[in-house]
Motif scaffolding. Structure first.
Motif, PDB file in Angstrom:
ATOM      1  N   LEU A   1       5.219   0.210  10.289  1.00 61.70           N
ATOM      2  CA  LEU A   1       4.800   0.726   8.995  1.00 61.70           C
ATOM      3  C   LEU A   1       5.771  -0.096   7.891  1.00 61.70           C
ATOM      4  O   LEU A   1       4.744  -0.237   6.908  1.00 61.70           O
ATOM      5  CB  LEU A   1       5.602   2.210   9.156  1.00 61.70           C
ATOM      6  CG  LEU A   1       5.309   3.079   7.785  1.00 61.70           C
ATOM      7  CD1 LEU A   1       3.800   3.299   7.544  1.00 61.70           C
ATOM      8  CD2 LEU A   1       6.023   4.399   7.618  1.00 61.70           C
ATOM      9  N   ARG A   2       6.922  -0.631   8.138  1.00 60.90           N
ATOM     10  CA  ARG A   2       7.447  -1.271   7.127  1.00 60.90           C
ATOM     11  C   ARG A   2       6.534  -2.737   6.973  1.00 60.90           C
ATOM     12  O   ARG A   2       6.450  -3.084   5.844  1.00 60.90           O
ATOM     13  CB  ARG A   2       8.898  -1.828   7.508  1.00 60.90           C
ATOM     14  CG  ARG A   2       9.729  -2.120   6.488  1.00 60.90           C
ATOM     15  CD  ARG A   2      10.943  -2.810   6.995  1.00 60.90           C
ATOM     16  NE  ARG A   2      11.740  -1.578   7.798  1.00 60.90           N
ATOM     17  CZ  ARG A   2      12.547  -0.708   7.120  1.00 60.90           C
ATOM     18  NH1 ARG A   2      12.508  -0.993   5.936  1.00 60.90           N
ATOM     19  NH2 ARG A   2      13.138   0.297   7.903  1.00 60.90           N
ATOM     20  N   THR A   3       6.026  -3.180   7.876  1.00 64.43           N
ATOM     21  CA  THR A   3       5.246  -4.345   7.583  1.00 64.43           C
ATOM     22  C   THR A   3       4.128  -4.178   6.834  1.00 64.43           C
ATOM     23  O   THR A   3       3.682  -4.837   5.769  1.00 64.43           O
ATOM     24  CB  THR A   3       4.545  -4.844   9.024  1.00 64.43           C
ATOM     25  OG1 THR A   3       5.750  -5.419  10.033  1.00 64.43           O
ATOM     26  CG2 THR A   3       3.709  -5.976   9.013  1.00 64.43           C
TER      27      THR A   3
ATOM     28  N   ASN B   1      12.104   1.597  17.946  1.00 62.01           N
ATOM     29  CA  ASN B   1      11.820   1.420  16.263  1.00 62.01           C
ATOM     30  C   ASN B   1      10.611   0.699  16.109  1.00 62.01           C
ATOM     31  O   ASN B   1      10.219   0.158  14.976  1.00 62.01           O
ATOM     32  CB  ASN B   1      12.900   0.746  15.584  1.00 62.01           C
ATOM     33  CG  ASN B   1      14.330   1.819  15.808  1.00 62.01           C
ATOM     34  OD1 ASN B   1      14.310   2.788  15.680  1.00 62.01           O
ATOM     35  ND2 ASN B   1      15.354   0.980  15.808  1.00 62.01           N
TER      36      ASN B   1
ATOM     37  N   LEU C   1       3.720  -1.535   4.645  1.00 62.43           N
ATOM     38  CA  LEU C   1       4.176  -1.299   3.251  1.00 62.43           C
ATOM     39  C   LEU C   1       4.595  -2.587   2.487  1.00 62.43           C
ATOM     40  O   LEU C   1       4.144  -2.699   1.376  1.00 62.43           O
ATOM     41  CB  LEU C   1       5.063  -0.345   3.310  1.00 62.43           C
ATOM     42  CG  LEU C   1       5.073   1.017   3.908  1.00 62.43           C
ATOM     43  CD1 LEU C   1       6.392   1.898   3.864  1.00 62.43           C
ATOM     44  CD2 LEU C   1       4.012   1.743   3.073  1.00 62.43           C
ATOM     45  N   ARG C   2       5.268  -3.290   3.079  1.00 68.03           N
ATOM     46  CA  ARG C   2       5.725  -4.663   2.497  1.00 68.03           C
ATOM     47  C   ARG C   2       4.447  -5.504   2.025  1.00 68.03           C
ATOM     48  O   ARG C   2       4.509  -6.075   0.799  1.00 68.03           O
ATOM     49  CB  ARG C   2       6.880  -5.623   3.350  1.00 68.03           C
ATOM     50  CG  ARG C   2       7.848  -4.550   3.453  1.00 68.03           C
ATOM     51  CD  ARG C   2       9.060  -5.294   3.810  1.00 68.03           C
ATOM     52  NE  ARG C   2      10.333  -4.610   3.716  1.00 68.03           N
ATOM     53  CZ  ARG C   2      11.378  -5.244   3.973  1.00 68.03           C
ATOM     54  NH1 ARG C   2      11.644  -6.593   4.138  1.00 68.03           N
ATOM     55  NH2 ARG C   2      12.718  -4.521   4.116  1.00 68.03           N
TER      56      ARG C   2
ATOM     57  N   TYR D   1       8.635  -8.109  11.103  1.00 71.16           N
ATOM     58  CA  TYR D   1       7.990  -8.033   9.716  1.00 71.16           C
ATOM     59  C   TYR D   1       8.379  -9.066   8.733  1.00 71.16           C
ATOM     60  O   TYR D   1       7.767  -9.458   7.659  1.00 71.16           O
ATOM     61  CB  TYR D   1       8.196  -6.531   9.094  1.00 71.16           C
ATOM     62  CG  TYR D   1       9.699  -6.463   8.661  1.00 71.16           C
ATOM     63  CD1 TYR D   1      10.281  -6.648   7.801  1.00 71.16           C
ATOM     64  CD2 TYR D   1      10.222  -5.380   9.768  1.00 71.16           C
ATOM     65  CE1 TYR D   1      11.750  -6.059   7.691  1.00 71.16           C
ATOM     66  CE2 TYR D   1      11.592  -5.070   9.532  1.00 71.16           C
ATOM     67  CZ  TYR D   1      12.468  -5.338   8.580  1.00 71.16           C
ATOM     68  OH  TYR D   1      13.596  -5.168   8.315  1.00 71.16           O
ATOM     69  N   ASP D   2       9.578  -9.504   8.828  1.00 72.79           N
ATOM     70  CA  ASP D   2      10.006 -10.823   7.780  1.00 72.79           C
ATOM     71  C   ASP D   2       9.333 -11.966   8.298  1.00 72.79           C
ATOM     72  O   ASP D   2       8.904 -12.660   6.941  1.00 72.79           O
ATOM     73  CB  ASP D   2      11.655 -11.024   7.876  1.00 72.79           C
ATOM     74  CG  ASP D   2      11.929 -11.113   9.490  1.00 72.79           C
ATOM     75  OD1 ASP D   2      11.174 -10.711  10.535  1.00 72.79           O
ATOM     76  OD2 ASP D   2      13.172 -11.702   9.470  1.00 72.79           O
TER      77      ASP D   2
ATOM     78  N   ASP E   1       8.457   2.297  13.182  1.00 69.69           N
ATOM     79  CA  ASP E   1       8.982   2.044  11.837  1.00 69.69           C
ATOM     80  C   ASP E   1       8.809   0.700  11.443  1.00 69.69           C
ATOM     81  O   ASP E   1       8.677   0.342  10.428  1.00 69.69           O
ATOM     82  CB  ASP E   1      10.609   2.367  11.959  1.00 69.69           C
ATOM     83  CG  ASP E   1      10.999   3.871  12.173  1.00 69.69           C
ATOM     84  OD1 ASP E   1      10.072   4.640  12.236  1.00 69.69           O
ATOM     85  OD2 ASP E   1      12.316   3.902  12.493  1.00 69.69           O
ATOM     86  N   ARG E   2       8.881  -0.444  12.279  1.00 71.10           N
ATOM     87  CA  ARG E   2       8.801  -1.708  11.841  1.00 71.10           C
ATOM     88  C   ARG E   2       7.430  -1.986  11.748  1.00 71.10           C
ATOM     89  O   ARG E   2       7.107  -2.766  10.863  1.00 71.10           O
ATOM     90  CB  ARG E   2       9.324  -2.667  12.909  1.00 71.10           C
ATOM     91  CG  ARG E   2      10.927  -2.746  12.974  1.00 71.10           C
ATOM     92  CD  ARG E   2      11.519  -3.562  13.862  1.00 71.10           C
ATOM     93  NE  ARG E   2      12.773  -3.812  13.928  1.00 71.10           N
ATOM     94  CZ  ARG E   2      13.419  -5.044  13.478  1.00 71.10           C
ATOM     95  NH1 ARG E   2      12.876  -5.932  12.916  1.00 71.10           N
ATOM     96  NH2 ARG E   2      14.917  -4.975  13.458  1.00 71.10           N
TER      97      ARG E   2
ATOM     98  N   GLU F   1       2.689  -3.623  -0.892  1.00 74.74           N
ATOM     99  CA  GLU F   1       3.373  -3.980  -2.055  1.00 74.74           C
ATOM    100  C   GLU F   1       3.310  -5.464  -2.653  1.00 74.74           C
ATOM    101  O   GLU F   1       3.474  -5.690  -3.790  1.00 74.74           O
ATOM    102  CB  GLU F   1       5.003  -3.712  -1.777  1.00 74.74           C
ATOM    103  CG  GLU F   1       6.039  -3.864  -3.129  1.00 74.74           C
ATOM    104  CD  GLU F   1       7.412  -3.890  -2.597  1.00 74.74           C
ATOM    105  OE1 GLU F   1       8.360  -3.340  -3.590  1.00 74.74           O
ATOM    106  OE2 GLU F   1       7.806  -4.194  -1.697  1.00 74.74           O
TER     107      GLU F   1
END
Length: 331
Positions: free
Chosen positions: A122-124, A116, A126-127, A82-83, A119-120, A130
């Motif tokens: 979803l984090r992608t 995970n 969400l970020r 995601y980073d 989780d990753r 944002e």
């Protein structure tokens, strides 16, 4: 036209419905991004895919070049890195991103062989949300193993106000698979039919997103027909309205055939030379004779755009049926 660029067959996931991870390309043999400058500008849509495209160290350069070729540049990813995706989105805020998931957390991580992974993913999203990236969402490949999560995932994405792309398991050279099969056909059929009805009743507030859901219902009608072994609702126009570029720089008609239908080599030829060649005409003739009846986004969406009245009339007919309390007509 639309184009999908298969950047690599390397992948950090271990998906059960795709064996690309068992047949990875080597970094040194993958195309130089500079050949992508040969793609004509003004493409309707360009999709960057893999494998996992974030594994390419030069992915930023690939995005930079392709961003000049289309107003809609899309990345298909599993979201694990995601980073790296966030870094790209920071420089290219008009980017479209679809993050692949196969179900809710436990099932997703099991089917994709990626600890995970959910989780990753979803984090992608969400970020990116944002950051204000507009066109983001998830993508799911429907199978006999995850069909029960289909409706729940739709509820999740609708509540998040993000997109939800769909496919079903296919067999082709692209997936390195010829044994994908749905055993629980009746259950999968029922889940897809229920999902189509839910899309036609889309709870989304923005009108544009509701309309997209209605037409996504028609896209899922094609998936339903594929699962049932029926013919495509709209003829394929691979090699005419759409093309693919593989990790070696070969130009292909599609990614759904048993073997690659190669039109030319972008490493040694110009795009115009390939597109107007005798070999390209032979490939287009092969497409017309193809019996795969695949229905994947890369070739299905361009076909729908070319024949927009057919899905539009189907949507209208079924919206009226639902208003009158009648069931959806899946024909």
């Amino acid at each position: 036209m639309e184009c999908a660029v298969i950047t690599t067959y390397r992948c950090n996931a271990r998906c059960q419905m795709c064996n690309a991870w068992q047949n990875p390309t080597r970094p040194e043999e993958e195309f130089d991004p500079e050949i992508l400058r040969k793609i004509p500008a003004g493409m309707q849509r360009l999709n960057i895919t893999g494998g996992e495209p974030m594994l390419r160290k030069d992915i930023h350069r690939i995005v930079e070049i392709l961003d000049t070729k289309s107003r809609r540049l899309e990345i298909s990813t599993n979201g694990f890195f995601y980073d790296r995706i966030v870094d790209i989105a920071r420089d290219f805020p008009a980017i479209t991103v679809r993050v692949s998931i196969e179900g809710l957390p436990e099932l997703n991580d099991s089917l994709r062989g990626l600890k995970n992974g959910f989780d990753r993913a979803l984090r992608t999203v969400l970020r990116l949300k944002e950051m204000g990236i507009k066109d983001i969402g998830f993508a799911m490949t429907i199978s006999g193993d995850n069909c029960r999560d289909l409706h729940d995932l739709y509820t999740l994405v609708a509540s998040m106000n993000v997109e939800f792309a769909n496919a079903v398991v296919h067999n082709s050279f692209y997936f390195f698979k010829d044994d994908n099969k749905i055993e629980n056909l009746e259950e999968v059929t029922g889940e897809i039919e229920s999902f189509i009805a839910a899309l036609l009743r889309s709870p989304r507030r923005p009108l544009k997103k509701r309309v997209k859901d209605w037409f996504r219902a028609y896209l899922n009608l094609g998936l339903l027909r594929h699962v049932q072994g029926k013919s495509r609702p709209i003829p394929c126009s691979a090699g005419t309205d759409t093309f693919f570029i593989d990790p070696w720089g070969k130009v292909l008609a599609c990614n759904g055939s048993v073997r690659p239908m190669v039109m030319g080599d972008l490493v040694t030829q110009s795009f115009e030379e390939i597109w107007n060649s005798e070999q390209a005409e032979k490939v287009r003739a092969m497409v017309k004779q193809c019996t795969q009846d695949c229905w994947m986004t890369g070739t299905a969406v361009p076909a729908m755009r070319r024949n927009i009245m057919k899905p539009a009339l189907w949507v209208l007919k079924n919206k009226i049926r639902l208003m009158r309390g009648k069931p959806v007509c899946f024909e």
